[in-house]
Design an enzyme around this catalytic site. Structure first.
Site, PDB file in Angstrom:
ATOM      1  N   GLU A   1       7.683  47.761  57.041  1.00  0.00           N
ATOM      2  CA  GLU A   1       7.148  46.706  58.121  1.00  0.00           C
ATOM      3  C   GLU A   1       5.641  46.450  57.683  1.00  0.00           C
ATOM      4  OE1 GLU A   1       7.039  47.263  62.250  1.00  0.00           O
ATOM      5  OE2 GLU A   1       8.996  47.915  62.120  1.00  0.00           O
TER       6      GLU A   1
ATOM      7  N   GLU B   1      10.096  54.228  64.420  1.00  0.00           N
ATOM      8  CA  GLU B   1       8.651  54.843  64.508  1.00  0.00           C
ATOM      9  C   GLU B   1       8.662  55.866  65.502  1.00  0.00           C
ATOM     10  OE1 GLU B   1       5.966  51.409  65.388  1.00  0.00           O
ATOM     11  OE2 GLU B   1       5.904  51.025  63.144  1.00  0.00           O
TER      12      GLU B   1
END
Ligand code: GLA
Length: 696
Positions: free
Chosen positions: A306, A150
């Site tokens: 995710e 991320e």
């Protein structure tokens, strides 16, 4: 390069065995096998354990974990582990910690504590990546590299001195001469002319508005700087393990990184998405993020890296997902092009900052709702191999542009806007009409789309104007909305009525902006009135909206028509009688212009009009009740129907539900219900497959 997607969708999640004693690992793999887990992401936050001191590695535990997973048939997305530098890094290289816009150097003790421009961080990250690649590149479990994690999630802008130097290098490469920079930035205003690149700083906290172009360039630089971190690790991996594809997990419609510039460098697009179960529009917003992922890969399958099984822990109150909601949102991702459904994380942590974030295996163990839902989804996905590799069909394009996003959200503009909200509004309206939407950067060919929506493309490049015009000329029905084409890529105003070259496409020009209401909110206003005295809405009247006037919200502007037909006008207020909606026949297509923002209901009326204009025919309407959103998406041969609403619906579509084996026609779909209908309905005419009717 080896393909990542094989015969059935990937199913699994982040696996962090380092948080647990070894005795737990055997239970982990037993349960994984039982639940159909076939891919886990390992090592994302393990740097401190893998390299406890600079240059000293401890790989024993990871060797055992990878072997154990392999013996149990679970493949691995192996992280380069560079997203959370260990304490020794900032201890030895304190300058590697990031600095905020206010000059505060952030402390260790959390994660992502690095400046993207820090040579110390980058050197250490490359070294760890190489060591991992050399050790595990040939391990039979490893099918994918997970670079960092991320990027930009917590630190996407760093204002330290090293970032300042890197920013100057970036600017010098872009502008070559300081004169070119002064001209692009308009530094003649407010005495900002620079004598050399050495004088330039990041847009740190300033007394008044910073220079807009400096700010935009810093946004671009910051996205590029994170990309440079990614590319450095990728180069190491390519050198050592050329056959193993790489990914890094994107974050949906994340603001601070321009994913269009990243996507070509990523072998497999992957995404992390945490829709808020407390938000009744969560599934609508999530649909847009999934469409973005598919579009970033130009239609290729992507990976949901995710999501949560239930509650997260990042919001003030963390509502669990409703029973069935995790499944419904998983199928939404699959319908919109994902070939794998993964979670953060496998086993819910007992310690650390995210111990109250749900996981596949909850604190309470396997006799739980969450575990049963995980098992059910794993079993269902294992039987959906026919979906893997197939393409999702889109009927419309939505132009989505990070430069416009960053620029329209700066201070000192006619009004404040959320670019994402403006774009998401149109995405939701198209989706609810049964259309599937690709997102597009806007400067590539758009002409294959029957419908093209261009919401508030504030920064309009010549290439975008040309692509939008070409789409209309070739037959697309194009809608451009207000605040498009206001500035060029240097944020210099497009003079002579805004819109640039789109003036001729649309047949209109703009004399003056007229934002509505909100005066009370302006800093510095003397707060005599507690409420706005100016209504933030205006009536809009035209056939498109039927006999009742539509509601324009927050924005209006004075539009002059050159060669377009007026389809609706403002009613009341200073612009009464002036055009609010226009249409120009352009080539074999049409170019519409909307000079306000519309309520949801009125937007639906306009979308219906655009669909009719484009020649797409809706075979039936989607009905899901008040807060209902019944999603219909065609992927390959399968029609996915997902009921995100609060009332049951009955299916009108013929075919067999691949999940239950039952006849789809006449089936009742409860809230959170999903069917995957095969065989495909005839969609060769590019007509949307809408096959849902209200129950009762
Ligand atoms: C992100 C991160 C994960 C975890 C989750 C929690 O997606 O990548 O490590 O923090 O958020 O939702």
């Amino acid at each position: 390069m080896r393909p990542v997607f094989t015969d059935s969708p990937w199913f699994g999640g982040d696996y962090n065995p380092e948080q647990w004693p070894e005795a737990v690992w055997d239970e982990d793999v037993d349960l994984m096998r039982g639940a159909g887990v076939n891919l886990v992401t390992v090592g994302v936050f393990a740097w401190a354990l893998l390299e406890p001191e600079e240059g000293r590695y401890e790989f024993g535990w990871l060797d055992s974990v990878l072997d154990l997973l392999h013996e149990n048939g679970v493949k691995v997305d192996l992280a380069t582990a560079t997203a959370a530098p260990p304490p020794w890094l900032s201890d030895q290289y304190p300058e590697s910690l990031p600095v905020t816009v206010d000059g505060i150097r952030l402390s260790p003790g959390s994660r992502q504590g690095y400046c993207p421009s820090s040579p110390a961080y980058r050197t250490a990250a490359r070294r760890l990546t190489r060591t991992l690649a050399e050790r595990y590149g040939a391990h039979p479990a490893v099918v994918l590299w997970h670079i960092n994690n991320e990027y930009g999630c917590h630190v996407s802008r760093c204002y330290c001195d090293e970032s300042a130097s890197a920013f100057r290098r970036w600017l010098e490469a872009k502008y070559r001469t300081i004169g070119a920079l002064n001209s692009a930035w308009g530094t003649a205003f407010w005495s900002q002319s620079y004598g050399s690149f050495e004088q330039i700083l990041p847009p740190r906290a300033t007394p008044a508005f910073p220079n807009p172009t400096q700010s935009l360039d810093f946004d671009r630089f910051s996205s590029d700087e994170l990309l440079a971190c990614f590319l450095e690790e990728k180069a190491v991996l390519r050198e050592v393990t050329p056959d193993i594809p790489v990914t890094t997990n994107f974050m949906g419609t994340f603001r601070n990184v321009d994913y269009w510039t990243w996507a070509p460098h990523v072998d497999v697009i992957s995404d992390d998405l945490y829709p808020d179960p407390a938000d009744p529009d969560a599934a609508r917003g999530a649909a847009m993020a999934r469409d973005l992922m598919r579009s970033l890969g130009r239609g290729k399958p992507w990976l949901l890296m995710e999501q949560s099984t239930s509650a997260v822990n990042m919001r003030p109150t963390n509502v669990p997902k409703a029973p069935g909601q995790m499944r419904a949102l998983s199928y939404q991702a699959l319908a919109r092009g994902a070939d794998g459904i993964l979670f953060f994380q496998w086993r819910q942590s007992a310690a650390g900052a995210e111990r109250f974030h749900s996981a596949m295996l909850p604190h309470a163990g396997t006799d739980t709702r969450i575990w049963r839902e995980v098992e059910q989804l794993g079993a269902e996905l294992a039987a959906l191999g026919s979906v893997v590799g197939t393409r999702t069909r889109a009927h419309a394009a939505l132009v989505f542009d990070w430069d416009s996003r960053w620029a329209i959200e700066q201070a000192g503009l006619p009004t404040t806007s959320s670019y994402l909200a403006l774009a998401a509004h149109w995405h939701a309206a198209l989706t609810e009409a049964g259309l599937t939407v690709d997102l597009a950067p806007g400067d590539e060919d758009l002409s294959a789309y029957p419908i093209v929506i261009v919401p508030s493309l504030f920064v309009l490049t010549d290439a975008q104007a040309a692509a939008i015009d070409a789409a209309a000329a070739a037959g697309s029905t194009v809608l451009v909305t207000s605040q498009t084409g206001i500035v060029d890529q240097d944020l210099r105003v497009r003079l002579g009525g805004y819109l640039g070259d789109l003036q001729s496409t649309l047949g209109v020009w703009i004399e003056e902006f007229w934002p509505l209401g909100g005066a009370w909110a302006r800093p510095g206003a003397i707060p005599v009135a507690q409420e706005s005295t100016v209504a933030p809405t205006v009536r809009v009247r035209g056939d498109v909206f039927g006999p009742e006037a539509a509601t324009g919200i927050e924005w209006s502007e004075c539009v002059h028509v050159r060669d377009a037909s007026v389809r609706a006008v403002f009613e009341g207020g200073h612009l009464s009688g002036w055009p609010a909606l226009t249409r120009k026949a352009r080539g074999v297509g049409a170019a519409w212009y909307l000079a306000t923002r519309l309520s949801r209901e009125d937007t639906a009326s306009l979308v219906a009009q655009l669909i009719a204009d484009s020649g797409l025919a809706l075979s039936a309407s989607v009905v899901g009740g008040e807060s209902g959103f019944v999603e219909t998406v065609q992927r390959g041969d399968a029609l996915f129907v997902i009921n995100h609403g609060s009332t049951a619906v009955t299916l009108a579509q013929e075919g067999v539900d691949l999940l239950s084996g039952a006849d789809a026609q006449g089936m009742t779909l409860e809230p959170q219900g999903v069917v995957v209908i095969s065989p495909r309905v005839a969609l060769d005419s590019a007509e949307p497959a809408v096959a849902v009717v209200a129950a009762g």
